[in-house]
Design a protein around this motif. Structure first.
Motif, PDB file in Angstrom:
ATOM      1  N   ALA A   1     -21.639 -13.337 -10.111  1.00 26.79           N
ATOM      2  CA  ALA A   1     -21.067 -14.667  -9.852  1.00 26.79           C
ATOM      3  C   ALA A   1     -20.359 -15.187 -11.090  1.00 26.79           C
ATOM      4  O   ALA A   1     -20.905 -15.163 -12.197  1.00 26.79           O
ATOM      5  N   GLY A   2     -19.117 -15.621 -10.918  1.00 26.43           N
ATOM      6  CA  GLY A   2     -18.342 -16.176 -12.018  1.00 26.43           C
ATOM      7  C   GLY A   2     -17.630 -15.151 -12.871  1.00 26.43           C
ATOM      8  O   GLY A   2     -16.883 -15.519 -13.788  1.00 26.43           O
ATOM      9  N   ARG A   3     -17.825 -13.855 -12.586  1.00 23.93           N
ATOM     10  CA  ARG A   3     -17.145 -12.812 -13.355  1.00 23.93           C
ATOM     11  C   ARG A   3     -15.934 -12.304 -12.594  1.00 23.93           C
ATOM     12  O   ARG A   3     -15.831 -12.441 -11.370  1.00 23.93           O
ATOM     13  N   ASP A   4     -14.992 -11.709 -13.326  1.00 25.91           N
ATOM     14  CA  ASP A   4     -13.745 -11.203 -12.731  1.00 25.91           C
ATOM     15  C   ASP A   4     -14.005  -9.826 -12.124  1.00 25.91           C
ATOM     16  O   ASP A   4     -13.497  -8.809 -12.586  1.00 25.91           O
ATOM     17  N   VAL A   5     -14.844  -9.805 -11.078  1.00 30.69           N
ATOM     18  CA  VAL A   5     -15.246  -8.574 -10.412  1.00 30.69           C
ATOM     19  C   VAL A   5     -15.075  -8.766  -8.911  1.00 30.69           C
ATOM     20  O   VAL A   5     -15.431  -9.814  -8.369  1.00 30.69           O
ATOM     21  N   LEU A   6     -14.538  -7.739  -8.237  1.00 30.18           N
ATOM     22  CA  LEU A   6     -14.371  -7.810  -6.786  1.00 30.18           C
ATOM     23  C   LEU A   6     -15.737  -7.837  -6.113  1.00 30.18           C
ATOM     24  O   LEU A   6     -16.562  -6.939  -6.307  1.00 30.18           O
ATOM     25  N   ILE A   7     -15.999  -8.889  -5.348  1.00 35.59           N
ATOM     26  CA  ILE A   7     -17.253  -9.014  -4.616  1.00 35.59           C
ATOM     27  C   ILE A   7     -16.941  -9.007  -3.120  1.00 35.59           C
ATOM     28  O   ILE A   7     -16.225  -9.877  -2.633  1.00 35.59           O
ATOM     29  N   HIS A   8     -17.475  -8.019  -2.413  1.00 36.88           N
ATOM     30  CA  HIS A   8     -17.298  -8.001  -0.963  1.00 36.88           C
ATOM     31  C   HIS A   8     -18.209  -9.050  -0.324  1.00 36.88           C
ATOM     32  O   HIS A   8     -19.321  -9.303  -0.787  1.00 36.88           O
ATOM     33  N   ASP A   9     -17.754  -9.642   0.751  1.00 36.87           N
ATOM     34  CA  ASP A   9     -18.433 -10.760   1.392  1.00 36.87           C
ATOM     35  C   ASP A   9     -19.723 -10.305   2.078  1.00 36.87           C
ATOM     36  O   ASP A   9     -19.670  -9.516   3.034  1.00 36.87           O
ATOM     37  N   PRO A  10     -20.894 -10.781   1.643  1.00 37.60           N
ATOM     38  CA  PRO A  10     -22.145 -10.399   2.320  1.00 37.60           C
ATOM     39  C   PRO A  10     -22.171 -10.823   3.784  1.00 37.60           C
ATOM     40  O   PRO A  10     -22.799 -10.154   4.622  1.00 37.60           O
ATOM     41  N   ALA A  11     -21.500 -11.927   4.105  1.00 41.15           N
ATOM     42  CA  ALA A  11     -21.536 -12.438   5.480  1.00 41.15           C
ATOM     43  C   ALA A  11     -20.940 -11.452   6.468  1.00 41.15           C
ATOM     44  O   ALA A  11     -21.258 -11.497   7.670  1.00 41.15           O
ATOM     45  N   GLU A  12     -20.085 -10.549   6.000  1.00 39.51           N
ATOM     46  CA  GLU A  12     -19.497  -9.553   6.891  1.00 39.51           C
ATOM     47  C   GLU A  12     -20.590  -8.705   7.536  1.00 39.51           C
ATOM     48  O   GLU A  12     -20.566  -8.437   8.737  1.00 39.51           O
ATOM     49  N   PHE A  13     -21.570  -8.294   6.735  1.00 46.55           N
ATOM     50  CA  PHE A  13     -22.640  -7.469   7.295  1.00 46.55           C
ATOM     51  C   PHE A  13     -23.726  -8.300   7.954  1.00 46.55           C
ATOM     52  O   PHE A  13     -24.459  -7.795   8.804  1.00 46.55           O
ATOM     53  N   GLU A  14     -23.841  -9.559   7.618  1.00 44.39           N
ATOM     54  CA  GLU A  14     -24.710 -10.446   8.372  1.00 44.39           C
ATOM     55  C   GLU A  14     -24.195 -10.561   9.809  1.00 44.39           C
ATOM     56  O   GLU A  14     -24.967 -10.476  10.777  1.00 44.39           O
ATOM     57  N   ARG A  15     -22.869 -10.724   9.960  1.00 38.91           N
ATOM     58  CA  ARG A  15     -22.274 -10.797  11.303  1.00 38.91           C
ATOM     59  C   ARG A  15     -22.454  -9.476  12.053  1.00 38.91           C
ATOM     60  O   ARG A  15     -22.756  -9.470  13.258  1.00 38.91           O
ATOM     61  N   ARG A  16     -22.268  -8.366  11.352  1.00 36.50           N
ATOM     62  CA  ARG A  16     -22.397  -7.067  12.014  1.00 36.50           C
ATOM     63  C   ARG A  16     -23.829  -6.822  12.471  1.00 36.50           C
ATOM     64  O   ARG A  16     -24.054  -6.297  13.568  1.00 36.50           O
ATOM     65  N   LEU A  17     -24.799  -7.202  11.642  1.00 37.43           N
ATOM     66  CA  LEU A  17     -26.186  -7.038  12.056  1.00 37.43           C
ATOM     67  C   LEU A  17     -26.486  -7.895  13.282  1.00 37.43           C
ATOM     68  O   LEU A  17     -27.191  -7.457  14.208  1.00 37.43           O
ATOM     69  N   ALA A  18     -25.955  -9.101  13.316  1.00 39.77           N
ATOM     70  CA  ALA A  18     -26.151  -9.957  14.492  1.00 39.77           C
ATOM     71  C   ALA A  18     -25.580  -9.303  15.747  1.00 39.77           C
ATOM     72  O   ALA A  18     -26.196  -9.344  16.824  1.00 39.77           O
ATOM     73  N   GLN A  19     -24.418  -8.678  15.619  1.00 37.77           N
ATOM     74  CA  GLN A  19     -23.785  -8.023  16.759  1.00 37.77           C
ATOM     75  C   GLN A  19     -24.522  -6.746  17.176  1.00 37.77           C
ATOM     76  O   GLN A  19     -24.401  -6.305  18.321  1.00 37.77           O
ATOM     77  N   ARG A  20     -25.293  -6.126  16.261  1.00 34.06           N
ATOM     78  CA  ARG A  20     -25.993  -4.870  16.571  1.00 34.06           C
ATOM     79  C   ARG A  20     -27.375  -5.098  17.176  1.00 34.06           C
ATOM     80  O   ARG A  20     -28.119  -4.143  17.393  1.00 34.06           O
ATOM     81  N   GLN A  21     -27.729  -6.348  17.451  1.00 36.92           N
ATOM     82  CA  GLN A  21     -29.017  -6.582  18.099  1.00 36.92           C
ATOM     83  C   GLN A  21     -29.044  -5.945  19.481  1.00 36.92           C
ATOM     84  O   GLN A  21     -30.101  -5.561  19.982  1.00 36.92           O
TER      85      GLN A  21
END
Length: 316
Positions: free
Chosen positions: A286-306
């Motif tokens: 957090a706060g560093r110049d590093v590419l961070i992929h969105d965690p919510a993307e896999f939260e949504r995918r897990l919800a869809q895989r129920q």
């Protein structure tokens, strides 16, 4: 930019003297990486990728070198570590393990079609078939033990609905862990997302970034890739893409009844793995110049895989 260890031109030129590849023309950091420092390197004798390995125990690096050589010899479109003039492939630069590899042709696909997904399915099957009879041993450091530990640690930081879903997924991992580990095994890529494959048109020209490779259940590798290649923006699986990937894989390796039964579970386990790793990365950088992929993307995918409606082609 995701370059954790910057390099100067003199540093790189000194390193490259060990290779017979001519003068350094240019180099630049690659922004797409999230765990290692990667650079495009242009030399008189060709185009290359330099990787400084930032994460994981250094004793695992000979495994990666050997695996890529096995896959290269099997005819798969993978990078492989170039040996310097002294015959050594695994070197050191800026205090980090360093590998120089040929740069593969092609470009990444952000919106895959069924042809792209079929190519990925065939590639995974060929990778698994090339290694299943002589598996190179390496345990993943982000397996189910890690998921259970880190998942429990992160639960209090999540919103109630997300925490409830994660808690259910962790319980499912506990319930099915033994069965998952009994599935057919091989070496796995472990991270074959869209940004780790290159295409020219519909033709797969290269697969990169094997630093999450390990020994493990082949079905898990398939679930990891399908969750990325065949997901819509809202996380649901696109049946035409998923069926193309699975059919292409099954033409080369048929699934077992146990794999058919555990397929929905593995899709959810694969979501948990990357949801957790992205949550941890978001906290760590957090706060560093590093590419961070969105965690919510896999939260949504897990919800869809129920509920999973895309089934494996049943073994005949």
């Amino acid at each position: 930019m995701s370059v954790f260890t910057p390099l100067s031109r003199p540093q790189l030129e000194t390193f490259l003297e060990a290779y017979d590849l001519g003068r350094l023309r240019d180099f630049q950091g690659i922004a797409a990486g999230t765990e290692n420092s990667n650079f495009f390197v242009s030399l008189e004798k060709g185009e290359f990728v330099l990787t400084l390995v930032e994460r994981g125990p250094s004793q695992d690096l000979p495994f990666f070198v050997e695996l890529l050589e096995v896959l290269h010899q099997a005819g798969l479109p993978v990078p492989f570590a170039l040996q310097a003039k002294d015959g050594v492939a695994l070197r050191e630069l800026a205090g980090k393990p360093a590998l120089l590899q040929p740069r593969l042709a092609g470009k990444h696909i952000s919106a895959p079609n069924a042809h792209h997904c079929a190519e990925i399915g065939a590639l995974l099957a060929r990778l698994h078939l090339a290694t299943r009879d002589r598996i190179l041993q390496r345990r993943t450091d982000r397996g189910m033990t890690w998921m259970l530990r880190e998942g429990e640690r992160l639960l209090p930081s999540l919103a109630p609905k997300a925490a409830e879903m994660l808690n259910g997924a962790l319980e499912e991992i506990r319930q099915h862990r033994e069965g998952i580990l009994a599935l057919p095994m091989a070496n796995l890529h472990g991270d074959l997302f869209r940004d780790n494959a290159m295409f020219e048109g519909n033709h797969l020209t290269g697969v990169i970034d094997f630093y999450n490779a390990s020994a493990g259940p082949m079905l898990y590798d398939l679930a990891i890739s399908l969750n990325d290649w065949c997901s819509a923006a809202d996380g649901h699986l696109q049946p035409a893409l998923a069926n193309a990937l699975l059919a292409s894989y099954a033409r080369l390796r048929r699934f077992t009844p146990a794999e058919v039964q555990l397929w929905p579970v593995l899709l959810r386990v694969a979501c948990v793995r990357f949801w957790l790793s992205r949550l941890i990365a978001a906290q760590s950088f957090a706060g560093r110049d590093v590419l961070i992929h969105d965690p919510a993307e896999f939260e949504r995918r897990l919800a869809q895989r129920q509920e999973v409606t895309v089934a494996l082609p049943f073994p005949l």
